[in-house]
Design a protein around this motif. Structure first.
Motif, PDB file in Angstrom:
ATOM      1  N   ASN A 125       0.802  -1.224   0.000  1.00 18.16           N
ATOM      2  CA  ASN A 125       0.000   0.000   0.000  1.00 18.16           C
ATOM      3  C   ASN A 125       0.837   1.277   0.000  1.00 18.16           C
ATOM      4  O   ASN A 125       0.502   2.260   0.681  1.00 18.16           O
ATOM      5  CB  ASN A 125      -0.999   0.003   1.174  1.00 18.16           C
ATOM      6  CG  ASN A 125      -1.878  -1.233   1.147  1.00 18.16           C
ATOM      7  OD1 ASN A 125      -2.454  -1.560   0.104  1.00 18.16           O
ATOM      8  ND2 ASN A 125      -1.950  -1.948   2.251  1.00 18.16           N
ATOM      9  N   GLU A 126       1.913   1.255  -0.745  1.00 13.91           N
ATOM     10  CA  GLU A 126       2.676   2.490  -0.937  1.00 13.91           C
ATOM     11  C   GLU A 126       1.762   3.528  -1.571  1.00 13.91           C
ATOM     12  O   GLU A 126       0.905   3.215  -2.417  1.00 13.91           O
ATOM     13  CB  GLU A 126       3.883   2.236  -1.854  1.00 13.91           C
ATOM     14  CG  GLU A 126       4.710   3.503  -2.079  1.00 13.91           C
ATOM     15  CD  GLU A 126       5.985   3.264  -2.903  1.00 13.91           C
ATOM     16  OE1 GLU A 126       6.343   2.101  -3.128  1.00 13.91           O
ATOM     17  OE2 GLU A 126       6.599   4.273  -3.311  1.00 13.91           O
ATOM     18  N   LYS A 127       1.943   4.784  -1.159  1.00 15.75           N
ATOM     19  CA  LYS A 127       1.094   5.841  -1.697  1.00 15.75           C
ATOM     20  C   LYS A 127       1.902   7.122  -1.879  1.00 15.75           C
ATOM     21  O   LYS A 127       3.026   7.229  -1.369  1.00 15.75           O
ATOM     22  CB  LYS A 127      -0.074   6.114  -0.746  1.00 15.75           C
ATOM     23  CG  LYS A 127       0.362   6.678   0.603  1.00 15.75           C
ATOM     24  CD  LYS A 127      -0.825   7.006   1.474  1.00 15.75           C
ATOM     25  CE  LYS A 127      -0.418   7.450   2.868  1.00 15.75           C
ATOM     26  NZ  LYS A 127       0.288   8.740   2.929  1.00 15.75           N
ATOM     27  N   PHE A 128       1.304   8.067  -2.587  1.00 13.72           N
ATOM     28  CA  PHE A 128       1.887   9.406  -2.714  1.00 13.72           C
ATOM     29  C   PHE A 128       0.740  10.380  -2.545  1.00 13.72           C
ATOM     30  O   PHE A 128      -0.331  10.194  -3.129  1.00 13.72           O
ATOM     31  CB  PHE A 128       2.545   9.555  -4.097  1.00 13.72           C
ATOM     32  CG  PHE A 128       3.374  10.803  -4.261  1.00 13.72           C
ATOM     33  CD1 PHE A 128       4.215  11.255  -3.252  1.00 13.72           C
ATOM     34  CD2 PHE A 128       3.322  11.536  -5.446  1.00 13.72           C
ATOM     35  CE1 PHE A 128       4.995  12.405  -3.414  1.00 13.72           C
ATOM     36  CE2 PHE A 128       4.100  12.683  -5.617  1.00 13.72           C
ATOM     37  CZ  PHE A 128       4.933  13.113  -4.604  1.00 13.72           C
ATOM     38  N   HIS A 129       0.964  11.393  -1.709  1.00 19.57           N
ATOM     39  CA  HIS A 129      -0.082  12.364  -1.398  1.00 19.57           C
ATOM     40  C   HIS A 129      -0.215  13.325  -2.585  1.00 19.57           C
ATOM     41  O   HIS A 129       0.767  13.983  -2.950  1.00 19.57           O
ATOM     42  CB  HIS A 129       0.341  13.088  -0.122  1.00 19.57           C
ATOM     43  CG  HIS A 129      -0.733  13.903   0.499  1.00 19.57           C
ATOM     44  ND1 HIS A 129      -2.045  13.481   0.605  1.00 19.57           N
ATOM     45  CD2 HIS A 129      -0.693  15.141   1.063  1.00 19.57           C
ATOM     46  CE1 HIS A 129      -2.762  14.413   1.199  1.00 19.57           C
ATOM     47  NE2 HIS A 129      -1.956  15.433   1.475  1.00 19.57           N
ATOM     48  N   LEU A 130      -1.404  13.393  -3.163  1.00 14.94           N
ATOM     49  CA  LEU A 130      -1.553  14.199  -4.386  1.00 14.94           C
ATOM     50  C   LEU A 130      -1.240  15.675  -4.149  1.00 14.94           C
ATOM     51  O   LEU A 130      -0.706  16.346  -5.032  1.00 14.94           O
ATOM     52  CB  LEU A 130      -2.956  14.019  -4.966  1.00 14.94           C
ATOM     53  CG  LEU A 130      -3.190  12.626  -5.588  1.00 14.94           C
ATOM     54  CD1 LEU A 130      -4.657  12.442  -5.950  1.00 14.94           C
ATOM     55  CD2 LEU A 130      -2.302  12.414  -6.814  1.00 14.94           C
ATOM     56  N   ALA A 131      -1.555  16.166  -2.951  1.00 16.59           N
ATOM     57  CA  ALA A 131      -1.231  17.567  -2.654  1.00 16.59           C
ATOM     58  C   ALA A 131       0.280  17.789  -2.750  1.00 16.59           C
ATOM     59  O   ALA A 131       0.735  18.890  -3.104  1.00 16.59           O
ATOM     60  CB  ALA A 131      -1.736  17.946  -1.263  1.00 16.59           C
ATOM     61  N   ASN A 132       1.056  16.760  -2.445  1.00 16.05           N
ATOM     62  CA  ASN A 132       2.511  16.904  -2.543  1.00 16.05           C
ATOM     63  C   ASN A 132       2.992  16.819  -3.985  1.00 16.05           C
ATOM     64  O   ASN A 132       3.996  17.426  -4.349  1.00 16.05           O
ATOM     65  CB  ASN A 132       3.211  15.843  -1.700  1.00 16.05           C
ATOM     66  CG  ASN A 132       3.099  16.142  -0.221  1.00 16.05           C
ATOM     67  OD1 ASN A 132       2.379  17.058   0.176  1.00 16.05           O
ATOM     68  ND2 ASN A 132       3.793  15.387   0.593  1.00 16.05           N
ATOM     69  N   LEU A 133       2.242  16.079  -4.805  1.00 11.39           N
ATOM     70  CA  LEU A 133       2.562  16.084  -6.234  1.00 11.39           C
ATOM     71  C   LEU A 133       2.361  17.492  -6.792  1.00 11.39           C
ATOM     72  O   LEU A 133       3.260  18.064  -7.418  1.00 11.39           O
ATOM     73  CB  LEU A 133       1.661  15.082  -6.971  1.00 11.39           C
ATOM     74  CG  LEU A 133       1.667  15.167  -8.498  1.00 11.39           C
ATOM     75  CD1 LEU A 133       3.056  14.845  -9.051  1.00 11.39           C
ATOM     76  CD2 LEU A 133       0.632  14.208  -9.102  1.00 11.39           C
ATOM     77  N   PHE A 134       1.193  18.067  -6.525  1.00 12.62           N
ATOM     78  CA  PHE A 134       0.899  19.389  -7.089  1.00 12.62           C
ATOM     79  C   PHE A 134       1.784  20.472  -6.454  1.00 12.62           C
ATOM     80  O   PHE A 134       2.365  21.301  -7.146  1.00 12.62           O
ATOM     81  CB  PHE A 134      -0.587  19.731  -6.895  1.00 12.62           C
ATOM     82  CG  PHE A 134      -1.510  18.660  -7.434  1.00 12.62           C
ATOM     83  CD1 PHE A 134      -1.268  18.074  -8.671  1.00 12.62           C
ATOM     84  CD2 PHE A 134      -2.606  18.218  -6.703  1.00 12.62           C
ATOM     85  CE1 PHE A 134      -2.103  17.070  -9.166  1.00 12.62           C
ATOM     86  CE2 PHE A 134      -3.443  17.213  -7.195  1.00 12.62           C
ATOM     87  CZ  PHE A 134      -3.190  16.640  -8.433  1.00 12.62           C
ATOM     88  N   GLY A 135       1.902  20.431  -5.112  1.00  7.78           N
ATOM     89  CA  GLY A 135       2.754  21.405  -4.423  1.00  7.78           C
ATOM     90  C   GLY A 135       4.211  21.240  -4.831  1.00  7.78           C
ATOM     91  O   GLY A 135       4.954  22.215  -4.938  1.00  7.78           O
TER      92      GLY A 135
END
Ligand code: BES
Ligand code: MN
Length: 454
Positions: free
Chosen positions: A430-440
């Motif tokens: 369940n690795e994930k990436f926070h979308l707000a961090n992608l955009f930011g």
């Protein structure tokens, strides 16, 4: 300033673009994925071309995963040149996943997939930042090169040889490495120290044949018992490493760095419950969690193989065992010395009638980066502007072998702007990436290039 916040459709497009990258199972350690790793390299090359970069190419070497290179040098000699680094390979995806590891899925503002944060999401944001500036201005404020590797998770031999070769494609003033973490959600973070690593295995042999444990038990040596004795003789119950001389040369963090760590928002109980997910922390007495994970060396066992582990019961005395181990190293230690110290310690504590040997696979030196240069300062400023908080400086306990090599062979500092989160499940299900961090992250990178170019 361009902000992703304001561009709803673009966000959807970005997510689709990242999903395509995440669908490729580029597991560098697994021979059966060799073709996928190559396909992923090709995909990175295409993304770099689409972003407007030039001379996009795969750099290949026999038996190794390709490096991906591209450049845009149109800003001219008066402007700095940045070398963007990241890795497109990922860890294996074993374990229980809510949705399949290579079928990316968006839930609660996160994208779930192997490699989402480590490191495809972060490579993607570097490329998209450049693409955005290219689209907007038709040029970049600084010169850039990209070097994206496919072997980071397996020690990075190919990139090491390439960086040591003095190739002209590496001429740069600083590297921008996006492969670390934000200390907390929304808190802009620069990583300024990484641990090194020595990874290998201890082979243990107690004889030439397995034996009946009733007939010989009590009189014959047992390789797995010996392996356990060796391991416990290398580290005590308090977490102190017993390898002679091992930590003698460790350079402790400065008082200023220590003081900065003390100002970080940190709750040990929450760390235990939400990240470690166990019932108590362990480790060396006299050091807090930051120091234990960032500034002290470790010895860990990753797996033990040998004997009977199938269903049911079998009464056997195994004659062989294999222990996968690694040591994390910190400032003041070196791969060469630590490797020798472990190899000697294994011999010294090996029980009688047993042969044990440490065989190293790969190593990376620890690295600390200086913060008194324009590349770090502007990065801190860009992230502060975008995230609205003062940028914090941390170290990480993980290793990124290239950072030490950039310093040693190219003499350039690495700016480690990290956008993963501590609970992103790197190397786990369940690795994930926070979308707000992608955009930011894209916004911060765009702003960083603007500041460096002005
Ligand atoms: N991105 C990680 C390292 C990392 C994780 C840095 C979290 C900072 C915070 C990297 O991909 C990684 O896992 N590296 C390996 C290197 C090793 C195989 C040589 C590691 O640290 O185990
Ligand atoms: Mn990584």
């Amino acid at each position: 300033m361009l902000t992703c916040e304001a561009m709803a459709e673009t966000q959807e497009q970005l997510i689709e673009g990242l999903k395509a990258f995440l669908r490729i199972p580029s597991v560098s350690t697994a021979p059966k994925h060799t073709a996928d790793v190559r396909r992923c390299a090709e995909h990175v090359r295409e993304m770099l071309v689409a972003a407007g970069l030039q001379n996009a190419q795969l750099i290949e070497a026999e038996g190794q995963h390709p490096l991906v290179y591209a450049e845009w040098l149109g800003a001219g000699e008066g402007k700095p040149t940045l070398l963007f680094y990241g890795h497109y390979d990922v860890q294996p995806a074993d374990g229980e996943w809510v949705t399949p590891a290579f079928e990316p899925s968006v839930r609660d503002g996160n994208i779930y997939a192997r490699g989402a944060a480590d490191d495809k999401g972060q490579v993607f944001l570097q490329i998209k930042a450049v693409e955005r500036l290219m689209e907007r201005d038709g040029k970049l404020p600084v010169n850039v090169r990209f070097l994206i590797e496919g072997e980071e998770e397996v020690g990075g031999e190919h990139i090491e040889a390439f960086v040591a070769s003095g190739d002209a494609r590496l001429k740069a003033d600083a590297a921008v490495v996006c492969d670390t973490e934000m200390f907390a959600p929304g808190l802009p973070t620069l990583c300024v120290g990484l641990r090194g690593i020595v990874y290998g295995e201890i082979l243990v042999k107690s004889g030439d044949t397995d034996l009946h444990s009733g007939m010989y038990g009590g009189a014959a040596p047992n390789a797995i018992m010996a392996a356990c004795e060796i391991v416990t003789a290398l580290k005590d119950r308090d977490g102190r490493i017993l390898i002679p001389g091992f930590a003698d040369s460790v350079i402790p963090p400065s008082a200023a760095e220590r003081a900065a760590w003390d100002r970080l928002p940190f709750n040990e109980a929450e760390y235990l419950e939400k990240e470690v997910k166990s019932t108590a922390l362990t480790g060396e007495p006299g050091y807090d969690v930051f120091e234990r994970t960032w500034a002290r060396p470790t010895l860990e066992v990753h797996g033990i193989r040998g004997g009977f582990t199938g269903e049911g019961a079998k009464t056997v005395i195994p004659c062989e065992a294999l222990v996968k181990v690694s040591m994390r190293l910190v400032a003041g230690q070196t791969v060469e010395v630590a490797t020798r110290q472990l190899a000697e310690a294994v011999k010294a504590v090996c029980p009688k009638a047993v042969q044990a040997e440490f065989r190293p696979f790969h190593g990376a030196e620890p690295s600390l980066v200086r913060t008194d240069n324009v590349f770090i300062e502007k990065s801190a400023q860009a992230m502060q502007e975008v995230f609205g908080k003062e940028t914090v400086y941390i170290r990480s306990g993980g290793s990124i072998p290239i950072v030490g090599l950039f310093e040693r062979h190219l003499g350039i500092p690495s700016v480690m702007m990290g956008f993963g989160l501590p609970d992103d499940n790197l190397h786990a299900p369940n690795e994930k990436f926070h979308l707000a961090n992608l955009f930011g992250g894209i916004d911060a990178m765009v702003r960083y290039l603007e500041l460096l170019g002005s």
